[in-house]
Enzyme design. Sequence first.
Site, short mmCIF file in Angstrom:
data_model
loop_
_atom_site.label_atom_id
_atom_site.label_comp_id
_atom_site.label_asym_id
_atom_site.label_seq_id
_atom_site.Cartn_x
_atom_site.Cartn_y
_atom_site.Cartn_z
N SER A 108 0.75 -1.27 -0.03
CA SER A 108 0.06 0.03 0.04
C SER A 108 0.99 1.13 -0.14
O SER A 108 2.09 1.33 0.15
CB SER A 108 -0.95 0.12 1.08
OG SER A 108 -0.06 0.28 2.58
N SER A 110 1.16 3.92 2.06
CA SER A 110 1.16 4.80 3.37
C SER A 110 2.37 5.20 3.62
O SER A 110 2.77 6.01 4.53
CB SER A 110 0.50 4.10 4.62
OG SER A 110 1.55 2.88 4.81
N LYS A 165 6.11 1.60 9.26
CA LYS A 165 6.21 3.02 9.53
C LYS A 165 7.56 3.60 9.77
O LYS A 165 8.43 2.90 10.00
CB LYS A 165 4.94 3.28 10.56
CG LYS A 165 3.54 2.69 10.38
CD LYS A 165 3.08 3.34 9.23
CE LYS A 165 1.51 2.58 9.05
NZ LYS A 165 0.86 3.08 7.87
N SER A 266 -2.25 7.23 5.91
CA SER A 266 -1.72 6.37 6.73
C SER A 266 -2.34 6.04 8.00
O SER A 266 -2.75 6.96 8.79
CB SER A 266 -0.38 6.72 7.05
OG SER A 266 0.50 5.98 8.05
#
Length: 301
Positions: A108, A110, A165, A266
């Site tokens: 994805s 994010s 992240k 996100s």
Amino acid sequence: MKFAFLLGNFALILFVLTVGTGIVWCLDKFVFSRQRRAAADQALADFDARVAKLTADGVKMEQGKRAEIEANLLRQPTWIEYSGSFFPVIAMVFFLRSFLFEPFKIPSGSMMPTLLIGDLILVNKFTYGIRLPVINKKVIDLNQPQRGDVMVFKYPLDPTVDYIKRVVGIPGDKVEYKNKRLSINGKPLQYEQLPDFLDEISYSKQFTENLTGVSHRILNDETRPAFVNDPLNFPYRQNCSYDSEGFTCVVPEGHYFMMGDNRDNSADGRIWGFVPDQNIVGKAFFVWMNFGDVKRIGSFH
């Protein structure tokens, strides 16, 4: 961000395969092969006795029969042959991905623009300490995550899922995100605007963000609000306060605060809270392939 995850726990599957093939390999090496050797020696002794008797009677035996008998009796059963040949390969893969480097695929957006959909990345498993596979328990402490690191971790709400992240807050930090700008311990970060970033059909505002010495790019969507919509009731929720401009959180000991570089697209610590140390998988550091764009290969920050 979710990674493709084989049957929910690939590490456990690999561990079981390693142990299973290893047991077969050891049994064959130290038990079954000796049994086959003993059986072959007995059969050869009987054969030699028959040959000696027949030779004495003037009968000639076919040449090569002895070697054929030995080869047949020493041959491994098919299930042992395959298990034994797979064991070294499986064991090497298990060791590499458990203690050194593990590959992941980015599914994805994010972490755009740092990481794009389809990037195949490598994660350093020993930077933050040596952990036992499957249970992820740290046994040797090395370095600690630093602000700006791109880190893979077990999603706090579902540890069978891996997320990626950026570390923006370490234990004890006061993290503020107001009007889409970060401040750490009361000190606003430095931002520099870059040309807009095109994501397939839409543009996002692009900036460089200096996260206490680590400069990297982030994206902002001007159409999205600054406030956090529906944060969950996560552990240490009392350490955070939310308002129309954003949020403020104090990171508890043994935890880290994570955010995606694609800030308005996100699902990260703003919603589900802090990442405990025991959930850390490793530090992402290299794109080793993107089949849609081979120019993506290389290190990143």
